[in-house]
Design a protein around this motif. Structure first.
Motif, PDB file in Angstrom:
ATOM      1  N   GLY A 121      39.001  41.377  51.664  1.00  0.00           N
ATOM      2  CA  GLY A 121      40.389  41.091  52.220  1.00  0.00           C
ATOM      3  C   GLY A 121      40.931  42.307  50.931  1.00  0.00           C
ATOM      4  N   GLY A 122      42.175  42.309  51.205  1.00  0.00           N
ATOM      5  CA  GLY A 122      43.155  43.185  50.425  1.00  0.00           C
ATOM      6  C   GLY A 122      44.480  42.560  49.825  1.00  0.00           C
ATOM      7  N   ASN A 123      45.571  43.099  49.824  1.00  0.00           N
ATOM      8  CA  ASN A 123      46.638  42.500  49.081  1.00  0.00           C
ATOM      9  C   ASN A 123      47.101  41.199  50.101  1.00  0.00           C
ATOM     10  OD1 ASN A 123      48.868  42.346  47.622  1.00  0.00           O
ATOM     11  ND2 ASN A 123      50.224  43.410  48.758  1.00  0.00           N
ATOM     12  N   GLY A 124      47.404  40.310  49.598  1.00  0.00           N
ATOM     13  CA  GLY A 124      47.716  39.073  50.343  1.00  0.00           C
ATOM     14  C   GLY A 124      46.838  38.063  50.973  1.00  0.00           C
ATOM     15  N   SER A 125      45.432  38.387  50.590  1.00  0.00           N
ATOM     16  CA  SER A 125      44.181  37.641  51.373  1.00  0.00           C
ATOM     17  C   SER A 125      44.066  36.534  50.417  1.00  0.00           C
ATOM     18  CB  SER A 125      43.087  38.551  51.297  1.00  0.00           C
ATOM     19  OG  SER A 125      42.822  39.095  50.227  1.00  0.00           O
ATOM     20  N   LEU A 126      43.529  35.451  50.954  1.00  0.00           N
ATOM     21  CA  LEU A 126      43.481  34.199  50.355  1.00  0.00           C
ATOM     22  C   LEU A 126      41.843  34.160  49.668  1.00  0.00           C
ATOM     23  CD1 LEU A 126      44.524  31.275  49.933  1.00  0.00           C
ATOM     24  CD2 LEU A 126      43.211  30.555  51.939  1.00  0.00           C
ATOM     25  N   ILE A 127      41.796  33.877  48.501  1.00  0.00           N
ATOM     26  CA  ILE A 127      40.597  33.764  47.940  1.00  0.00           C
ATOM     27  C   ILE A 127      40.378  31.982  47.642  1.00  0.00           C
ATOM     28  CG2 ILE A 127      39.331  34.238  45.555  1.00  0.00           C
ATOM     29  CD1 ILE A 127      40.109  36.546  47.123  1.00  0.00           C
ATOM     30  N   THR A 128      39.204  31.874  47.865  1.00  0.00           N
ATOM     31  CA  THR A 128      38.459  30.548  47.674  1.00  0.00           C
ATOM     32  C   THR A 128      37.416  30.324  46.421  1.00  0.00           C
ATOM     33  OG1 THR A 128      39.112  29.607  49.955  1.00  0.00           O
ATOM     34  CG2 THR A 128      37.468  28.265  48.609  1.00  0.00           C
ATOM     35  N   MET A 129      37.859  29.806  45.447  1.00  0.00           N
ATOM     36  CA  MET A 129      36.793  30.008  44.272  1.00  0.00           C
ATOM     37  C   MET A 129      35.849  28.742  44.377  1.00  0.00           C
ATOM     38  SD  MET A 129      39.330  30.794  40.924  1.00  0.00           S
ATOM     39  CE  MET A 129      40.391  29.452  41.340  1.00  0.00           C
ATOM     40  N   ALA A 130      34.891  28.676  43.417  1.00  0.00           N
ATOM     41  CA  ALA A 130      33.700  27.985  43.594  1.00  0.00           C
ATOM     42  C   ALA A 130      33.900  26.622  43.565  1.00  0.00           C
ATOM     43  CB  ALA A 130      32.631  28.451  42.631  1.00  0.00           C
ATOM     44  N   ASP A 131      35.070  26.296  42.954  1.00  0.00           N
ATOM     45  CA  ASP A 131      35.579  24.949  42.744  1.00  0.00           C
ATOM     46  C   ASP A 131      36.539  24.360  44.172  1.00  0.00           C
ATOM     47  OD1 ASP A 131      37.973  26.068  42.061  1.00  0.00           O
ATOM     48  OD2 ASP A 131      38.130  25.387  40.295  1.00  0.00           O
ATOM     49  N   GLY A 132      36.534  25.242  45.062  1.00  0.00           N
ATOM     50  CA  GLY A 132      37.361  25.016  46.202  1.00  0.00           C
ATOM     51  C   GLY A 132      38.804  25.269  45.923  1.00  0.00           C
ATOM     52  N   THR A 133      39.246  25.422  44.778  1.00  0.00           N
ATOM     53  CA  THR A 133      40.691  25.997  44.825  1.00  0.00           C
ATOM     54  C   THR A 133      40.990  27.443  45.348  1.00  0.00           C
ATOM     55  OG1 THR A 133      40.529  26.797  42.565  1.00  0.00           O
ATOM     56  CG2 THR A 133      40.969  24.246  42.695  1.00  0.00           C
ATOM     57  N   THR A 134      42.278  27.685  45.696  1.00  0.00           N
ATOM     58  CA  THR A 134      42.460  28.885  46.317  1.00  0.00           C
ATOM     59  C   THR A 134      43.528  29.708  45.496  1.00  0.00           C
ATOM     60  OG1 THR A 134      44.158  27.817  47.901  1.00  0.00           O
ATOM     61  CG2 THR A 134      41.866  28.102  48.556  1.00  0.00           C
ATOM     62  N   PHE A 135      43.533  30.824  45.664  1.00  0.00           N
ATOM     63  CA  PHE A 135      44.779  31.734  45.148  1.00  0.00           C
ATOM     64  C   PHE A 135      44.898  32.973  46.321  1.00  0.00           C
ATOM     65  CE2 PHE A 135      41.328  33.518  43.001  1.00  0.00           C
ATOM     66  CZ  PHE A 135      41.464  34.911  42.989  1.00  0.00           C
ATOM     67  N   THR A 136      45.900  33.452  46.257  1.00  0.00           N
ATOM     68  CA  THR A 136      46.274  34.701  46.902  1.00  0.00           C
ATOM     69  C   THR A 136      46.081  35.874  46.025  1.00  0.00           C
ATOM     70  OG1 THR A 136      48.043  33.489  48.426  1.00  0.00           O
ATOM     71  CG2 THR A 136      48.229  35.854  48.061  1.00  0.00           C
ATOM     72  N   TYR A 137      45.432  36.863  46.562  1.00  0.00           N
ATOM     73  CA  TYR A 137      44.891  38.022  46.036  1.00  0.00           C
ATOM     74  C   TYR A 137      46.195  39.045  45.945  1.00  0.00           C
ATOM     75  CZ  TYR A 137      42.338  42.219  44.889  1.00  0.00           C
ATOM     76  OH  TYR A 137      41.826  43.600  44.525  1.00  0.00           O
ATOM     77  N   LEU A 138      46.867  39.330  44.708  1.00  0.00           N
ATOM     78  CA  LEU A 138      47.984  40.159  44.978  1.00  0.00           C
ATOM     79  C   LEU A 138      47.493  41.495  44.372  1.00  0.00           C
ATOM     80  CD1 LEU A 138      50.521  37.723  43.657  1.00  0.00           C
ATOM     81  CD2 LEU A 138      50.088  38.324  45.992  1.00  0.00           C
ATOM     82  N   ASN A 139      47.427  42.525  45.114  1.00  0.00           N
ATOM     83  CA  ASN A 139      46.877  43.936  44.582  1.00  0.00           C
ATOM     84  C   ASN A 139      47.996  44.749  45.571  1.00  0.00           C
ATOM     85  OD1 ASN A 139      45.825  46.326  44.386  1.00  0.00           O
ATOM     86  ND2 ASN A 139      43.622  45.501  43.827  1.00  0.00           N
TER      87      ASN A 139
END
Length: 733
Positions: A148-166
């Motif tokens: 993904g690129g800017n605005g895509s959703l990242i799910t980390m190993a612990d299950g939490t998510t954040f939005t990739y801002l680039n």
């Protein structure tokens, strides 16, 4: 320093292309287009896409122009036409067709996105929101490629998510079936990990991950505040180990697992940066019984950071920050106090251990799984050469160079570049260093904060180019000419550390219990919440000037932990992350280009062209005979720090009879397909030498405090089985 400075913060270098593309080109995602093109056209494709004002493709721009004409925005020609039946007018049918399409889309799209799309797990990483357009990409089930690129959703190993801002066109890549995939890149102006880095053309915009694996008091103050008698990691580890009620040494592992997260690495890419410098301790490999450090525990966490860097396309300068016995006596070497590396009674013995740890790390990062992610290995951080001696450290570097290249092979693509620090002598002292060596980088760490100056002129003096008082010009003048000259006189020269700290104000910055020397009070500089716009403008301009002068740089450091007493950062001048959030660090590092010229500071300009051997081309590894004659005998003579009349041949040394503690590869969950090899931690199967260990029956002085120790009066063992290693190096590979 550059001769021009862009006027705006938005991509200032290339205007959006306006040449129409054919339809097949326009439908191909930028990432796929890049992968299917030559390196030259790929670079152009990346830049032209990411540097258009709104990341809109040329085809869309041209269609908008055509639509403006086609749909009646200039209808004067129609006024002279004879009226026809509405059913015979092309415009009628075009409008009718459009209405039908709108109705169909209104029915089909909701069905697609609600029912079909959630189950469409593409395995084509190039087509999954790789354009940086802001369309989110959710992770697929185990075993599928996610990108993904800017605005895509990242799910980390612990299950939490954040939005990739680039906003800079960077692409992340995560493929559980191909965990060593190197397709990612952090921004449009940086080649993907699987493409060549061109020194002199591509620029390092980097940041250190300080304080994560080497626990410096000013970066992780809360750990030291919990143990007020701790002044370095040696004493901190000793006190923690005794405090079993609080978790003992495992408190350090908690720090490893929480201080830097995947989101930090993603934010680094989103800040327009493309490298990290990762300081690691030798006890990632092992410690000896008399050392209190937490042994081996950080290694899996180091691999975790390397994998995160791979995911976001960030290259790594792996920095061996601590050396047995201490290479500089500073707290960040592991133990503050005396220098016992290549200095004093245990200087040679500690150098033996250091050389073996350099060897073990080289073996690991030279494996094909890691060589693109870790293109640079800094082998000794900040050796204090004024104490150790220039000739002595040069002999060690020559020995290390030959050892590394015997493992990796010679020339471009064979193992990492070798970075050496300037030893606080300045870049000019290293001109013509080991000419003919294979890919050695000179690393300098320029700081005003520690140069004992007495002029603390104000930095909050205005805005724009008038901001920063004397400090921006000072950075340009003090650092720019030397960097440019060194690129020719030495070769590749980088600033492995610099900061916004133009003074030495900061909690524990100069060590636990030490005081700062900024005028009468440091209170303002400990609390960034007090800073007004003029203060921030001055720091901003100083940072831009520093970046421009240094050209290829790593800011020290990405993150400063909060003080436990204030719950705030009390060394804010040193936190890139905090500066980004609050406006005294640029959101686009390219805006620094041309700052020095705009300030009227000029000087020599490096043309970007290195000698062939310096970047692994013809001649790399064939060191000039005069250097081999001067520095090719090891151990060097004399060793400093010995009593007058000491017989150097009696210095304690170790014997190479111990099994080598190789570094293990990572484990993955979910496991990749059986065809994926993670390596075994050892690149060169022909490197079978054993590791150093103490000689049974011999007595050794304190390896970390032996400068004032008595010299041995006889060789141990007396049979002469163990003698100091003497190495004679040849002039050719």
């Amino acid at each position: 320093m550059s001769s021009s400075r862009p006027d705006s913060l938005a991509d200032p270098f290339v205007t959006a292309p306006n040449t129409p593309l054919n339809l097949s080109q326009s439908l191909e995602p930028p990432r796929a287009s890049y992968l299917s093109s030559t390196p030259e056209t790929a670079a152009s494709a990346r830049d032209s896409y990411a540097e258009s004002p709104d990341n809109t493709s040329p085809l869309v721009q041209d269609n908008e122009k055509r639509d403006a004409i086609a749909y009646g925005q200039d209808s004067r020609a129609e006024l002279g036409l004879r009226k026809r039946s509405i059913l015979r007018r092309p415009l009628f049918w075009l409008v009718a067709f459009t209405v039908v399409i709108v109705v169909v889309l209104a029915v089909v799209l909701p069905v697609y996105f609600v029912v079909i799309k959630p189950h469409d797990y593409s395995t084509n990483g190039a087509s999954a929101s790789g354009s940086g357009s802001g369309n989110p990409t959710s992770p697929g089930p185990p075993g599928t490629t996610t990108t993904g690129g800017n605005g895509s959703l990242i799910t980390m190993a612990d299950g939490t998510t954040f939005t990739y801002l680039n906003p800079f066109g960077g692409i992340w890549m995560d493929n559980p079936n191909d965990p060593f995939n190197n397709d990612a890149y952090p921004n449009s102006w940086t080649p993907p990990l699987n493409s060549s880095w061109t020194w002199g053309v591509d620029k390092i915009y980097g940041v250190n991950i300080g304080g994560l694996f080497v626990l410096e008091p000013f970066i992780t103050p809360a750990l030291y505040q919990q143990y007020p008698d701790a002044v370095d990691e040696w004493t901190l580890s000793t006190l923690m180990a005794a405090d079993t009620a609080s978790g003992g040494l495992q408190q350090i592992e908690t720090h490893y697992s929480t201080f830097i997260t995947e989101q930090d690495i993603a934010e680094i890419a989103g800040a327009g940066l493309n490298w990290i410098r990762l300081p690691i301790p030798f006890w990632a490999i092992e410690k000896w019984d008399f050392e209190p450090f937490l042994e081996k525990v950080c290694w899996p966490y180091i691999l975790r950071v390397l994998q995160w860097a791979r995911k976001y396309g960030i290259r790594v300068n792996l920095d061996l920050h601590t050396i047995p016995g201490s290479q500089n006596g500073y707290n960040h070497s592991g133990k503050s106090g005396s220098i016992n590396f290549l200095n004093g009674v245990m200087g040679l013995a500690n150098a033996q251990r250091a050389l073996d740890y350099i060897r073990i790390i080289t073996e690991f990062i030279s494996q094909p799984e890691w060589v693109d992610v870790v293109p640079v290995f800094s082998i000794v951080n900040e050796a204090l050469v004024s104490t150790i001696g220039t000739d002595q450290i040069t002999s060690f570097y020559l020995l290390a160079h030959d050892m590394i290249r015997n493992i990796t092979g010679y020339g471009e693509g064979h193992g990492p570049y070798i970075a050496i620090h300037d030893g606080f002598l300045g870049t000019a002292a290293w001109a013509n260093f080991l000419q003919g060596s294979d890919r050695i980088i000179l690393d300098t760490h320029p700081y005003f904060a520690f140069d004992s100056q007495s002029d603390w002129s104000p930095i909050a003096t205005g805005t724009g180019l008038s901001a920063g008082g004397i400090w921006p010009q000072q950075a340009c003048s003090a650092w720019g000419p030397g960097i440019n000259t060194s690129q020719t006189a030495f070769g590749i020269t980088i600033a492995g550390e610099f900061s916004g700290g133009y003074n030495d104000c900061g909690l524990y910055l100069t060590g636990v219990g030490n005081t700062a020397s900024y005028g009468t009070s440091c209170s303002l500089f400990l609390d960034s919440s007090q800073w007004n716009d003029t203060m921030k403008a001055g720091l901003y301009e100083f940072t831009l000037a520093s970046m421009d002068a240094l050209q290829d740089w790593f800011f020290w450091t990405w993150k400063i932990g909060n003080s436990s007493t204030t719950n705030s950062v009390q060394s804010p001048l040193w936190s890139y992350q905090l500066g980004l959030q609050n406006g005294w660090i640029p959101t686009d590092p390219r805006t620094a280009v041309g700052t020095c010229a705009a300030l009227g500071v000029t000087g020599p300009q490096f043309d970007g062209v290195y000698e062939a051997y310096q970047t692994g081309g013809p001649g790399a590894g064939t060191i000039v005979a005069s250097s081999v004659t001067s520095y090719g005998q090891y151990p060097p003579t004399p060793i400093n720090g010995l009593t007058v009349g000491a017989i150097q041949s009696l210095l304690p040394t170790y014997t190479s009879t111990s099994a080598v503690p190789t570094l293990p590869p990572p484990t993955f969950s979910p496991s990749p397909s059986p065809s994926v090899s993670a390596g075994n931690g050892w690149f060169d199967s022909g490197d079978t030498g054993l590791a150093p260990t103490q000689v049974q029956g011999c007595t050794y002085p304190n390896a970390w405090d032996a400068v004032s120790s008595a010299m041995p009066t006889a060789l141990c063992p007396s049979t002469g089985v163990v003698t100091p290693v003497t190495t004679s190096l040849s002039t050719s590979r």
